[in-house]
Design a protein around this motif. Structure first.
Motif, short mmCIF file in Angstrom:
data_model
loop_
_atom_site.label_atom_id
_atom_site.label_comp_id
_atom_site.label_asym_id
_atom_site.label_seq_id
_atom_site.Cartn_x
_atom_site.Cartn_y
_atom_site.Cartn_z
N THR A 236 12.08 5.33 8.28
CA THR A 236 11.86 6.70 8.74
C THR A 236 13.09 7.02 9.48
O THR A 236 13.71 8.19 9.22
CB THR A 236 10.96 6.77 9.96
OG1 THR A 236 9.53 6.55 9.38
CG2 THR A 236 10.88 8.19 10.47
N GLN A 240 14.81 6.98 4.36
CA GLN A 240 14.48 6.49 2.99
C GLN A 240 12.94 6.68 2.92
O GLN A 240 12.16 6.72 3.45
CB GLN A 240 14.54 4.99 3.07
CG GLN A 240 14.52 4.33 1.72
CD GLN A 240 15.25 2.93 1.59
OE1 GLN A 240 15.63 2.29 2.64
NE2 GLN A 240 14.78 2.14 0.53
N PRO A 241 12.96 7.15 1.58
CA PRO A 241 11.33 7.57 1.11
C PRO A 241 10.62 6.39 1.20
O PRO A 241 11.00 5.27 0.52
CB PRO A 241 11.71 8.46 -0.12
CG PRO A 241 12.83 8.64 -0.32
CD PRO A 241 13.86 7.68 0.60
N PHE A 242 9.42 6.44 1.34
CA PHE A 242 8.30 5.34 1.34
C PHE A 242 6.82 5.80 1.07
O PHE A 242 6.75 6.88 1.71
CB PHE A 242 8.44 4.37 2.46
CG PHE A 242 8.13 4.92 3.55
CD1 PHE A 242 6.89 4.64 4.44
CD2 PHE A 242 9.06 5.44 4.74
CE1 PHE A 242 6.37 5.37 5.63
CE2 PHE A 242 8.75 6.08 5.78
CZ PHE A 242 7.42 5.86 6.19
N ARG A 243 5.94 4.96 0.59
CA ARG A 243 4.61 5.50 0.67
C ARG A 243 4.07 4.54 1.76
O ARG A 243 4.31 3.43 2.01
CB ARG A 243 3.97 5.20 -0.68
CG ARG A 243 4.33 6.06 -1.54
CD ARG A 243 3.80 5.62 -2.92
NE ARG A 243 2.29 6.01 -3.05
CZ ARG A 243 1.50 5.72 -3.97
NH1 ARG A 243 1.93 5.20 -4.99
NH2 ARG A 243 0.34 5.78 -3.66
N VAL A 251 8.09 1.08 -1.34
CA VAL A 251 9.34 1.53 -1.59
C VAL A 251 9.87 1.42 -3.00
O VAL A 251 9.57 0.40 -3.39
CB VAL A 251 10.54 0.82 -0.56
CG1 VAL A 251 11.77 1.40 -0.83
CG2 VAL A 251 10.22 1.12 0.88
#
Length: 327
Positions: A236, A240-243, A251
């Motif tokens: 966060t 960086q995008p993540f689920r 990731v």
């Protein structure tokens, strides 16, 4: 050979039902206090896997039949054990003793309780069983050491010139998009059994383009959950995008994750693309969980954490090493 088969099949009988009585529950309690990653369920599962998957008389006889065991000249073989999974070092000890060598055991500081218990059972069956805890006073003739790449570099430097065995591998899953809910539940076990700490634990997923992965996480222990919170915060803060999977993060990255509680995934266009990646990374792979791709390391969903006697940890035949290379 018959002596080894008899010894270990009797050990298997004594290990069945582990956790059902006060004595073994006390052992479980001490093992969990020694290693905060262990849970009673994980320990019982690991012991049952050893007893039922490795120590049945017919399986032992079939496994050892092709080899010239016991060896004519027994050697002192040091087994340096890891402590990431309960009894993870047992298989190497089994191989050394089954081959007819003397086994010098150096257990992990995180898994001494269980190893001491099992070795105590062996000595109760045969007081002359050639196994002892290594105190550093004698030089081994060969070494089997399990650990990270850094640990293995250390072992190879420390025991330079002595025949040594073991590497470090990781596991992947390849999905085709038509997996059933039962297969996805089994995949969750392949990922998170033993808190995802083993070389057979899946940590990288290949998904067909456009696939929406839906995984239901099992309950995880508090140490894993703490790792998840840390990874979530780092991702966060880094933007960086993540689920968020509930107690793990996913990731999009075609590489093995460096941190626990992080699962990487990558989309592919064709099976050939995945096949090329698997071939290029074969030396670092332990298991490939899939039903849609042909691969010599392939296992069915839900079977990554259930190795048999010939599912060698680093794709090196341990008995072959013990009957040829280390002599």
């Amino acid at each position: 050979m018959e002596n080894a088969i008899g010894l270990f099949s009797r050990l298997g009988c004594r290990l069945r039902g582990f956790g059902d009585d006060a004595r073994t529950r006390e052992v479980i309690g001490r093992a969990c206090r020694e290693n905060g990653w262990f849970t009673p369920a994980d320990i019982c599962r690991a012991v049952a896997a050893v007893a039922d998957g490795m120590l049945r008389r017919d399986a032992l006889a079939e496994w050892l039949a092709p080899y010239p065991v016991p060896v004519a000249e027994p050697r002192r073989v040091l087994v340096v054990m890891a402590g990431n999974i309960p009894l993870v070092g047992f298989f190497d000890m089994l191989c050394v003793l089954a081959a007819g060598h003397r086994c010098l055991v150096k257990p992990s500081a995180k898994d001494t309780v269980l190893m001491e218990y099992v070795i105590g059972l062996l000595r109760g069956i045969d007081p002359q069983v050639p196994v002892e805890f290594y105190d550093g006073s004698t030089s081994p003739d060969a070494v089997i050491a399990t650990g990270s790449d850094n640990a293995n570099r250390y072992f190879r430097a420390q025991y330079a010139g002595i025949p040594a065995l073991r590497g470090n591998r990781q596991s992947v899953a390849v999905l085709g998009g038509r997996e059933t809910p039962a297969q996805l539940t089994a995949l969750a076990d392949d990922i998170w059994a033993y808190s995802g700490l083993g070389c057979r634990s899946v940590s990288l997923l290949f998904l067909p383009e456009g696939y929406d992965l839906q995984l239901r996480m099992p309950e995880v222990n508090v140490k894993y959950r703490n790792s998840y919170r840390q990874q979530k915060a780092l991702l966060t803060m880094g933007g960086q995008p993540f689920r968020d999977l509930g107690a793990a993060v996913a990731v999009e990255e075609r590489a093995f994750p460096a941190a626990l509680s992080r699962i990487n995934y990558s989309f592919y266009k064709s099976p050939a693309e995945v096949g090329a990646w698997l071939a290029a990374h074969d030396a670092g792979l332990q298991c490939v969980v899939s039903e849609c791709i042909a691969c010599r390391r392939r296992v069915d969903f839900g079977h990554a954490q259930s190795p048999g006697l010939t599912d060698y940890p680093d794709d090196r035949d341990v008995i072959e090493f013990l009957t040829t290379s280390c002599l």
